[in-house]
Design a protein around this motif. Structure first.
Motif, mmCIF file in Angstrom:
data_model
loop_
_atom_site.group_PDB
_atom_site.id
_atom_site.type_symbol
_atom_site.label_atom_id
_atom_site.label_comp_id
_atom_site.label_asym_id
_atom_site.label_seq_id
_atom_site.Cartn_x
_atom_site.Cartn_y
_atom_site.Cartn_z
ATOM 1 N N CYS A 1 0.806 -1.219 0.000
ATOM 2 C CA CYS A 1 0.000 0.000 0.000
ATOM 3 C C CYS A 1 0.835 1.263 0.000
ATOM 4 O O CYS A 1 0.304 2.371 -0.150
ATOM 5 C CB CYS A 1 -0.941 0.020 1.204
ATOM 6 S SG CYS A 1 -2.333 -1.122 1.043
ATOM 7 N N ASP A 2 2.132 1.121 0.152
ATOM 8 C CA ASP A 2 3.028 2.281 0.159
ATOM 9 C C ASP A 2 3.353 2.785 -1.237
ATOM 10 O O ASP A 2 4.018 3.800 -1.381
ATOM 11 C CB ASP A 2 4.343 1.942 0.875
ATOM 12 C CG ASP A 2 4.262 2.231 2.364
ATOM 13 O OD1 ASP A 2 3.233 2.772 2.799
ATOM 14 O OD2 ASP A 2 5.221 1.915 3.080
ATOM 15 N N ASN A 3 2.955 2.061 -2.301
ATOM 16 C CA ASN A 3 3.241 2.536 -3.654
ATOM 17 C C ASN A 3 1.988 2.478 -4.500
ATOM 18 O O ASN A 3 1.053 1.730 -4.216
ATOM 19 C CB ASN A 3 4.388 1.739 -4.289
ATOM 20 C CG ASN A 3 4.027 0.283 -4.513
ATOM 21 O OD1 ASN A 3 3.324 -0.049 -5.450
ATOM 22 N ND2 ASN A 3 4.515 -0.597 -3.631
ATOM 23 N N VAL A 4 1.958 3.295 -5.553
ATOM 24 C CA VAL A 4 0.732 3.448 -6.338
ATOM 25 C C VAL A 4 0.330 2.154 -7.042
ATOM 26 O O VAL A 4 -0.862 1.881 -7.195
ATOM 27 C CB VAL A 4 0.884 4.590 -7.369
ATOM 28 C CG1 VAL A 4 1.016 5.928 -6.674
ATOM 29 C CG2 VAL A 4 2.052 4.358 -8.314
ATOM 30 N N VAL A 5 1.305 1.360 -7.478
ATOM 31 C CA VAL A 5 0.981 0.116 -8.180
ATOM 32 C C VAL A 5 0.353 -0.885 -7.220
ATOM 33 O O VAL A 5 -0.687 -1.488 -7.506
ATOM 34 C CB VAL A 5 2.235 -0.479 -8.858
ATOM 35 C CG1 VAL A 5 1.925 -1.833 -9.474
ATOM 36 C CG2 VAL A 5 2.777 0.475 -9.918
ATOM 37 N N GLY A 6 0.972 -1.073 -6.066
ATOM 38 C CA GLY A 6 0.441 -2.017 -5.090
ATOM 39 C C GLY A 6 -0.927 -1.625 -4.582
ATOM 40 O O GLY A 6 -1.846 -2.458 -4.501
ATOM 41 N N LEU A 7 -1.094 -0.347 -4.228
ATOM 42 C CA LEU A 7 -2.382 0.131 -3.726
ATOM 43 C C LEU A 7 -3.476 -0.050 -4.774
ATOM 44 O O LEU A 7 -4.582 -0.488 -4.469
ATOM 45 C CB LEU A 7 -2.263 1.605 -3.333
ATOM 46 C CG LEU A 7 -3.544 2.275 -2.832
ATOM 47 C CD1 LEU A 7 -4.046 1.609 -1.560
ATOM 48 C CD2 LEU A 7 -3.312 3.767 -2.591
ATOM 49 N N SER A 8 -3.171 0.270 -6.025
ATOM 50 C CA SER A 8 -4.164 0.130 -7.091
ATOM 51 C C SER A 8 -4.494 -1.338 -7.349
ATOM 52 O O SER A 8 -5.663 -1.694 -7.565
ATOM 53 C CB SER A 8 -3.647 0.788 -8.371
ATOM 54 O OG SER A 8 -3.430 2.170 -8.176
ATOM 55 N N ALA A 9 -3.474 -2.200 -7.334
ATOM 56 C CA ALA A 9 -3.712 -3.622 -7.562
ATOM 57 C C ALA A 9 -4.652 -4.203 -6.510
ATOM 58 O O ALA A 9 -5.584 -4.956 -6.829
ATOM 59 C CB ALA A 9 -2.387 -4.376 -7.573
ATOM 60 N N LEU A 10 -4.422 -3.845 -5.255
ATOM 61 C CA LEU A 10 -5.279 -4.351 -4.179
ATOM 62 C C LEU A 10 -6.701 -3.824 -4.324
ATOM 63 O O LEU A 10 -7.675 -4.552 -4.105
ATOM 64 C CB LEU A 10 -4.707 -3.945 -2.817
ATOM 65 C CG LEU A 10 -3.353 -4.543 -2.429
ATOM 66 C CD1 LEU A 10 -2.902 -4.011 -1.070
ATOM 67 C CD2 LEU A 10 -3.395 -6.070 -2.411
ATOM 68 N N THR A 11 -6.842 -2.553 -4.672
ATOM 69 C CA THR A 11 -8.164 -1.933 -4.761
ATOM 70 C C THR A 11 -8.952 -2.452 -5.955
ATOM 71 O O THR A 11 -10.183 -2.608 -5.881
ATOM 72 C CB THR A 11 -8.024 -0.402 -4.849
ATOM 73 O OG1 THR A 11 -7.248 0.066 -3.740
ATOM 74 C CG2 THR A 11 -9.383 0.277 -4.815
ATOM 75 N N LEU A 12 -8.287 -2.756 -7.059
ATOM 76 C CA LEU A 12 -8.964 -3.197 -8.277
ATOM 77 C C LEU A 12 -9.284 -4.689 -8.281
ATOM 78 O O LEU A 12 -10.012 -5.156 -9.147
ATOM 79 C CB LEU A 12 -8.100 -2.873 -9.499
ATOM 80 C CG LEU A 12 -7.895 -1.383 -9.813
ATOM 81 C CD1 LEU A 12 -6.809 -1.201 -10.862
ATOM 82 C CD2 LEU A 12 -9.195 -0.739 -10.261
ATOM 83 N N SER A 13 -8.731 -5.442 -7.332
ATOM 84 C CA SER A 13 -8.916 -6.896 -7.303
ATOM 85 C C SER A 13 -10.122 -7.294 -6.460
ATOM 86 O O SER A 13 -10.397 -6.681 -5.427
ATOM 87 C CB SER A 13 -7.660 -7.572 -6.745
ATOM 88 O OG SER A 13 -6.522 -7.255 -7.531
ATOM 89 N N LYS A 14 -10.808 -8.332 -6.890
ATOM 90 C CA LYS A 14 -11.936 -8.870 -6.140
ATOM 91 C C LYS A 14 -11.557 -10.116 -5.342
ATOM 92 O O LYS A 14 -12.255 -10.501 -4.416
ATOM 93 C CB LYS A 14 -13.082 -9.199 -7.099
ATOM 94 C CG LYS A 14 -13.701 -7.975 -7.760
ATOM 95 C CD LYS A 14 -14.287 -7.023 -6.737
ATOM 96 C CE LYS A 14 -14.918 -5.814 -7.399
ATOM 97 N NZ LYS A 14 -15.406 -4.841 -6.399
ATOM 98 N N SER A 15 -10.455 -10.749 -5.735
ATOM 99 C CA SER A 15 -9.945 -11.908 -5.016
ATOM 100 C C SER A 15 -8.447 -11.710 -4.830
ATOM 101 O O SER A 15 -7.744 -11.400 -5.801
ATOM 102 C CB SER A 15 -10.227 -13.192 -5.799
ATOM 103 O OG SER A 15 -9.591 -14.308 -5.186
ATOM 104 N N ILE A 16 -7.957 -11.860 -3.591
ATOM 105 C CA ILE A 16 -6.540 -11.639 -3.289
ATOM 106 C C ILE A 16 -6.059 -12.793 -2.421
ATOM 107 O O ILE A 16 -6.631 -13.060 -1.356
ATOM 108 C CB ILE A 16 -6.315 -10.286 -2.565
ATOM 109 C CG1 ILE A 16 -6.919 -9.145 -3.390
ATOM 110 C CG2 ILE A 16 -4.820 -10.045 -2.315
ATOM 111 C CD1 ILE A 16 -6.955 -7.811 -2.658
ATOM 112 N N ILE A 17 -5.014 -13.470 -2.898
ATOM 113 C CA ILE A 17 -4.514 -14.620 -2.145
ATOM 114 C C ILE A 17 -3.016 -14.465 -1.912
ATOM 115 O O ILE A 17 -2.304 -13.859 -2.710
ATOM 116 C CB ILE A 17 -4.806 -15.950 -2.867
ATOM 117 C CG1 ILE A 17 -4.194 -15.964 -4.263
ATOM 118 C CG2 ILE A 17 -6.305 -16.205 -2.939
ATOM 119 C CD1 ILE A 17 -4.365 -17.283 -4.992
ATOM 120 N N SER A 18 -2.551 -15.013 -0.810
ATOM 121 C CA SER A 18 -1.130 -14.982 -0.473
ATOM 122 C C SER A 18 -0.406 -16.077 -1.247
ATOM 123 O O SER A 18 -1.021 -16.906 -1.916
ATOM 124 C CB SER A 18 -0.944 -15.174 1.033
ATOM 125 O OG SER A 18 -1.439 -16.438 1.434
#
Length: 387
Positions: free
Chosen positions: A82-99
């Motif tokens: 969340c500290d960078n624009v790419v990561g924050l956008s990826a998390l926000t635009l995704s509906k499923s997030i897995i480790s």
């Protein structure tokens, strides 16, 4: 069956274009694999943002996999993303997030991302610091607009207020008085252009051409200073961008590997229909040949035309070319199937002449993938030694 699209820490504009082609050609759902961080490179963050928007709008359920982040360290890993624009956008635009160990971290990820967006709205986001300033507007969410770009009534800041903000931000990046004057000159010349181009995203990039709100889009500004120091191995700007030939050539003409120097990147981006879909009021670009699309795209740079099709409003893009010529800058535009650029060091602006942009080089026989939205990037040299 799911196709994996793996991003890595060494992404370039050219490699992002390859990802876009893979995404376009896939008949299966595509899962994006995201590293824990992606180092900043000129033009790459906004290229990745556009790729993520294109990906998320094409997927029924955009699924993100966080490379290297295990469930047990999800809290720290998500905070870093969340500290960078790419990561924050990826998390926000995704509906499923897995480790990486296949555990569901969607709830934790969206909570972290939401906290960061709240900070951004209140003007305290962690990546608005030092040589970097970014503000993102996530369309399709309930979040209010960031105060750095909007008034409390929801209107975009005026050209004067946005220019004042822009000047203040750029002055933070430089303590040397001569270079600060140069940066203030840049702010004066480009502040109005940034205002008009961002305002266009508010007016025309929040809905499809049919008026349907964009569900997974990111609009905003990225302003970032990059510097090279000959005494620091690997800091040369040209060497760091050698895979993106037009950009490397521009940097080589302004800075040798043995001198200090820097550039400013100023990008405006959105996830809307794109310049040509909006100007032609069409949803499907395949109804146009590539030559027709290119001509329609260049027409948006004519003095009295815009992507909205409204006359007498096209001063911004036209003026941007004039100012980039005066400042010896570089411009890249990515929209629809067009990837275009102009190096004003080699290709000077001539008042009244038709817009002239070159095609960003692709591998032989390959055409550009069709992308969501529009990315417009200005790159301006700020030499260490000024006359």
């Amino acid at each position: 069956m799911t196709t994996a699209l793996q991003l890595d820490r060494g992404e370039t504009i050219q490699s992002v274009e390859r990802h876009l082609l893979k995404l376009q050609e896939s008949k299966d759902p595509v899962q994006v694999w995201l590293p824990g961080d992606i180092p900043e490179r000129i033009g790459v963050d906004v290229s990745l943002l556009q790729m993520l928007m294109t990906w998320s709008q094409k997927q029924l359920t955009p699924e993100l996999r966080t490379r290297g982040m295990l469930f047990d360290d999800a809290e720290a890993g998500l905070a870093k993303l969340c500290d960078n624009v790419v990561g924050l956008s990826a998390l926000t635009l995704s509906k499923s997030i897995i480790s990486w160990d296949q555990k569901d971290v969607r709830s934790q990820a969206h909570t972290k991302a939401s906290e960061q967006v709240d900070e951004m709205v209140e003007e305290s986001a962690k990546f608005q610091r030092g040589y970097s300033f970014a503000v993102l507007c996530f369309d399709g969410t309930s979040k209010p607009h960031p105060r750095n770009l909007y008034y409390a009534n929801g209107e975009v800041l005026s050209a004067r207020d946005l220019k004042a903000l822009f000047t203040k931000l750029l002055k933070r990046t430089e303590s040397n008085s001569a270079r600060r004057e140069r940066i203030e000159e840049v702010a004066t010349r480009l502040g109005t252009i940034l205002f008009e181009t961002f305002r266009n995203t508010h007016q025309w990039a929040r809905t499809s051409v049919d008026g349907v709100p964009i569900r997974r889009g990111v609009r905003g500004l990225l302003i970032r200073r990059y510097r090279q120091h000959p005494s620091v191995p690997g800091s040369g700007l040209e060497a760091r961008h050698e895979q993106d030939a037009p950009l490397a050539d521009f940097l080589a003409k302004h800075f040798s590997q043995t001198e200090s120097g820097g550039v400013l990147e100023l990008s405006v981006f959105d996830g809307g229909p794109g310049l040509v879909r909006r100007s032609r009021d069409i949803s499907d670009l395949t109804s146009l040949s590539l030559e027709e699309e290119r001509a329609a795209c260049l027409a948006c740079f004519d003095k009295h035309k815009t992507s909205s099709g409204m006359p007498h409003r096209g001063i911004g893009l036209y003026a941007s070319m004039r100012e980039l010529h005066r400042l010896g800058g570089f411009m890249r535009l990515r929209t629809g199937r067009m990837s275009l650029y102009r190096n004003f060091k080699d290709d000077p602006f001539l008042e009244g002449a038709p817009a002239s942009l070159k095609d960003w080089p692709m591998h032989a026989g390959q055409a550009n993938a069709d992308v969501a939205g529009t990315v417009l990037t200005f790159i301006l040299p700020i030499p260490e030694a000024l006359p």
